[in-house]
Design an enzyme around this catalytic site. Structure first.
Site, PDB file in Angstrom:
ATOM      1  N   PHE A 149      -6.685  -3.499  -3.050  1.00 40.61           N
ATOM      2  CA  PHE A 149      -5.445  -4.298  -3.603  1.00 40.61           C
ATOM      3  C   PHE A 149      -5.723  -5.705  -3.130  1.00 40.61           C
ATOM      4  O   PHE A 149      -5.007  -6.575  -3.927  1.00 40.61           O
ATOM      5  CB  PHE A 149      -4.138  -3.667  -2.680  1.00 40.61           C
ATOM      6  N   GLY A 151      -9.298  -4.119   1.232  1.00 40.57           N
ATOM      7  CA  GLY A 151      -9.341  -3.041   0.407  1.00 40.57           C
ATOM      8  C   GLY A 151      -9.026  -3.545  -1.118  1.00 40.57           C
ATOM      9  O   GLY A 151      -9.069  -4.557  -1.405  1.00 40.57           O
ATOM     10  N   HIS A 164       0.969  -1.229   0.023  1.00 41.22           N
ATOM     11  CA  HIS A 164      -0.216  -0.018  -0.036  1.00 41.22           C
ATOM     12  C   HIS A 164       0.819   1.221  -0.004  1.00 41.22           C
ATOM     13  O   HIS A 164       0.515   2.277  -0.531  1.00 41.22           O
ATOM     14  CB  HIS A 164      -0.971  -0.144   1.461  1.00 41.22           C
TER      15      HIS A 164
END
Length: 347
Positions: free
Chosen positions: A120, A118, A69
Site C-alpha cells: 500500500f 508493504g 490496511h
C-alpha cells in the site's frame, strides 16, 4: 478442582514490540486483563503484512493494524473490523535527509529510490506521482519492510515512507551520532501532498476477527476496558509507565526507543474511539487509491467502548485543521526538548 473461568484471547501486534504498544503490554503485566477474567497471549508477526490475513483467517482473535490496511483487508475478503483506536493520526510521509537532492517539491523525487513498507505504500506513492504529473517510472520503488531508516542510512534508498514518531526519531539519532544536525531529517507529509486534510490513514487500530467479535461480545468489551485502564495509566503517569514497560520488554531500554515513546505519547487515543470523520476520509482515500470499491462500507464500531466518548465536532471542539497545526508545533517541541506533551482537543 473447579474448571477455570478465565477466558482466553490471542492478540497479534502490527510489528515487533515497540514503545507505542505499551498499553496492551501493561494491561497484561499490571493484571488488568486478569481483573476482567481474561488471559491474553500477545504475539509478534514475522511479517507485518500478514496481520490482516492472520486475523481474518481466525488464527488470531484480535490485533493492531493501521486504518488503510484494515479497510483494504476487509475489501479483499478478510472478515476484520476495528473495535477501537490506539494511536490517532501519527504524521506519515516520505522521510529523507538534507543533501539527498530531495526538497519540499514532490517532483524532486524524480529519479530517486523510494522505500516503502508493504504494497500500500507503493500504491500511495504511485497515486501521488500521478497527482503531480509524474508516472511510477519516474522513481524506483524499493520494498524495505520496516527497515526504512536502515535503508536510508545504508544508502540503499534516497527516501522512504515512515512515521514522525518512529523513523524520523531513528534517523535524527543517527544524524547526531554522525555529528550532523538532528533536523537534517525531513518529511513530505502524505496527507498534505494528497490534500487529505488528515493523517488518519495510519491511525493504529485495535482490530478483530468478525466471527470472534460476534461470538464473544462481552469478552471483547472486557478486553477494551482493560486496555482503556492501561491507556489511562500511560497518559496520567508516562514516566512510571515507561519504567514498568521496560520490565516487560527490556530490549527497548535504548535512547532511540525512549524518544519514540515520548513522540508517540501525544498520539495515544485517550478515548480509544473510532472517529467517524476520519473513517469517512480514509474510506474515500481508499476509493481514490482504487483499493476499495465505490459501495464499500467502513468496517468499524465503538459498541465495545463502555465509557462516555468525546464529541467529534461542535461548540468547544477544536477543528481538525487547527489541531493538526498545533500537533505539529507540539511534536517539534518534543523533538527539541523531549518530555511528554499532549494536545487539548478543545478550542
Amino acid at each position: 478442582m473447579a474448571p477455570s473461568t478465565t477466558e482466553k484471547i490471542t492478540f497479534l501486534l502490527n510489528w515487533r514490540a515497540t514503545p507505542y504498544h505499551a498499553p496492551v503490554y501493561l494491561a497484561h503485566s499490571k493484571g488488568f486483563f486478569k481483573d476482567e477474567g481474561l488471559q491474553v497471549a500477545i504475539f509478534q508477526p514475522n511479517d507485518p503484512s500478514d496481520v490482516t490475513e492472520i486475523i481474518g483467517s481466525g488464527k488470531i482473535d484480535l490485533g493492531f493494524k493501521a486504518m488503510i490496511h484494515t479497510l483494504a483487508g476487509k475489501a479483499r475478503g478478510y472478515p476484520i473490523k476495528s473495535i477501537g483506536s490506539l494511536l490517532d493520526e501519527p504524521f506519515t510521509g516520505v522521510v529523507y535527509l538534507k543533501g539527498s537532492g530531495i526538497t519540499t517539491d514532490f517532483q524532486s523525487l524524480k529519479g530517486k529510490r523510494i522505500g516503502y513498507v508493504g504494497e500500500f505504500g507503493k500504491i500511495q506513492i504511485d497515486e501521488l506521482t500521478r497527482h503531480y504529473g509524474m508516472t511510477p517510472d519516474d522513481y524506483t520503488a524499493v520494498r524495505c519492510g520496516m527497515n526504512v531508516s536502515k535503508a536510508i542510512i545504508n544508502g540503499t534508498i534516497d527516501a522512504g515512507i515512515g512515521l514522525e514518531n518512529v523513523q524520523m526519531v531513528e534517523l535524527a539519532e543517527w544524524l547526531e551520532s554522525q555529528g550532523r544536525p538532528r533536523d537534517d531529517v525531513e518529511m513530505l507529509r502524505i496527507d498534505e501532498l494528497a490534500e487529505l486534510g488528515c493523517c488518519c490513514f495510519c491511525t493504529i487500530l485495535y482490530i478483530g476477527n468478525e466471527d470472534f467479535i460476534a461470538a464473544n461480545p462481552e469478552k471483547v468489551r472486557k478486553f477494551m476496558r482493560a486496555c482503556k485502564r492501561a491507556t489511562d495509566f500511560v497518559i496520567s503517569e508516562p514516566e512510571k509507565a515507561w519504567v514498568e514497560y521496560l520490565e516487560v520488554n527490556p530490549q527497548l531500554n535504548t535512547v532511540v526507543d525512549r524518544k519514540i515513546y515520548e513522540r508517540s505519547y501525544a498520539y495515544l487515543s485517550a478515548s480509544l474511539a473510532n472517529v467517524t470523520r476520519d473513517w469517512k476520509k480514509v474510506t474515500n482515500y481508499g476509493k481514490r487509491l482504487l483499493v476499495l470499491p465505490e459501495d464499500f462500507v467502513p468496517n468499524y464500531t465503538n459498541e465495545f467502548l463502555s465509557w462516555e466518548l468525546p464529541a467529534e465536532s461542535g461548540e468547544g471542539v477544536m477543528d481538525p485543521t487547527t489541531a493538526q497545526k498545533k500537533m505539529k508545533e507540539l511534536q517539534q517541541e518534543c523533538a527539541s526538548c523531549g518530555g511528554f506533551r499532549r494536545l487539548a482537543l478543545t478550542a
